[in-house]
Scaffold this active site. Structure first.
Site: not given
Length: 333
Positions: A170, A265, A295
């Site tokens: 991320s 996501d 995610h």
């Protein structure tokens, strides 16, 4: 979030619903005290916790170290060394996720220990400074400076400065990509591979998946806006600056990449677009989209049915990248 979320298994739907409803408050509803409190939360480490969140290999020794940032601030490092690691060992520098505002190095013990055990590398996880107290590009600078420190003091850590890879998830994937671009610009050639797990690569929010999965579990469009606000607002850094948006930087002559994205996501297309742009620039890329995954799935491999495959692929890529016979052609596109 609609239940069940389209494409997600019932068991995973139950897990992420519990996380979203009872486990934490969304970033957009937190003040500074709430953000700071969230950073201190440590995931459960009992048997049930490790079944869902990943086993922490007890053979891997976990210690601490410190690097110096450009402003003199000490940047803490969490160090993972397998008993099978050679001396000097390959090095993986890891950057945790959390939208540049949340997360902590301790909650990545399972992932980092598995990488250390599986690759024989020493893994150094960087505890960089976070927003909103420290705006962009502070997180990027801390990660760049910590990586420089590790290469410049490789003997101290018994690592091989010619066998180095970076990884992150991320916001950490964003930081890993930025480190690669900066090191390329500086003429450093030590980084052999970049493993980017559902990376944020475009802070202009131009990826179509942000609207497609605006109300997804774990991360929503509203959450993305809030994270970016904490990181960028008042920083003087524009959203299209490559120091925060590596997709918009120069992409040639970068190390081979593994990019893992989550099907459900909102920033899925950040990773897909980055993979496509790297390929156009001549960089070898492996892109894997994990179906039915939200995610954050790397942090709960026991709850997501593809969790084992994700970690195996990550370890295999890093092992190949760090191998003594590695070349830029060794990684399949």
């Amino acid at each position: 979030m609609p239940l069940p979320y389209p494409g997600m298994s019932p068991g995973l739907t139950t897990f992420v619903t519990l996380v979203d409803s009872a486990g934490r408050r969304p970033i957009q509803h937190l003040d500074l005290d709430g953000i700071r409190a969230n950073r201190t939360v440590i995931f459960p480490r009992g048997r049930a916790g490790q079944r869902l969140l990943g086993r922490i290999d007890p053979a891997v020794r976990i210690t601490r170290a410190t690097a110096a940032a450009r402003d003199g601030h000490p940047v803490r490092l969490r160090v993972y060394r397998s008993p099978h690691a050679t001396r000097p060992a390959p090095l993986v520098v890891f950057f945790h996720g959390g939208g540049w505002a949340q997360g902590n190095v301790v909650n990545y013990d399972s992932l980092c220990a598995e990488v250390a055990a599986g690759t024989g590398a020493v893994v150094m996880s960087v505890d960089y400074r976070m927003a909103p107290e420290d705006k962009a590009p502070r997180a990027a600078y801390d990660c760049i400076d910590a990586t420089r420190h590790l290469l410049d003091h490789a003997g101290t850590y018994a690592v091989d400065p010619t066998r180095v890879a970076v990884a992150g998830d991320s916001a950490g994937g964003n930081l890993a990509a930025v480190v690669c671009q900066v090191f390329r610009d500086e003429g450093r050639v030590a980084i052999r591979g970049q493993a980017l797990i559902y990376p944020a690569t475009d802070c202009t929010m131009s990826s179509p998946s942000i609207d497609e999965h605006a109300d997804a579990p774990i991360l929503t469009k509203a959450g993305i806006i809030a994270f970016l606000g904490h990181y960028l607002d008042g920083s003087g850094v524009a959203p299209d600056d490559p120091i925060v948006s590596p997709l918009l930087g120069r992409l040639d002559d970068l190390p081979p990449a593994l990019i893992q994205v989550a099907d459900l996501d909102p920033i899925r297309d950040d990773g897909i677009r980055y993979a496509a742009a790297l390929r156009r620039a001549g960089v070898p890329v492996m892109l894997t989209s994990y179906r039915g995954a939200p995610h954050g799935f790397a942090s709960f491999p026991g709850a997501y049915r593809g969790g084992t495959a994700h970690r195996s692929e990550l370890v295999e890529f890093l092992t190949m990248a760090l191998g003594p016979g590695h070349s830029r052609r060794a990684v399949k596109v």
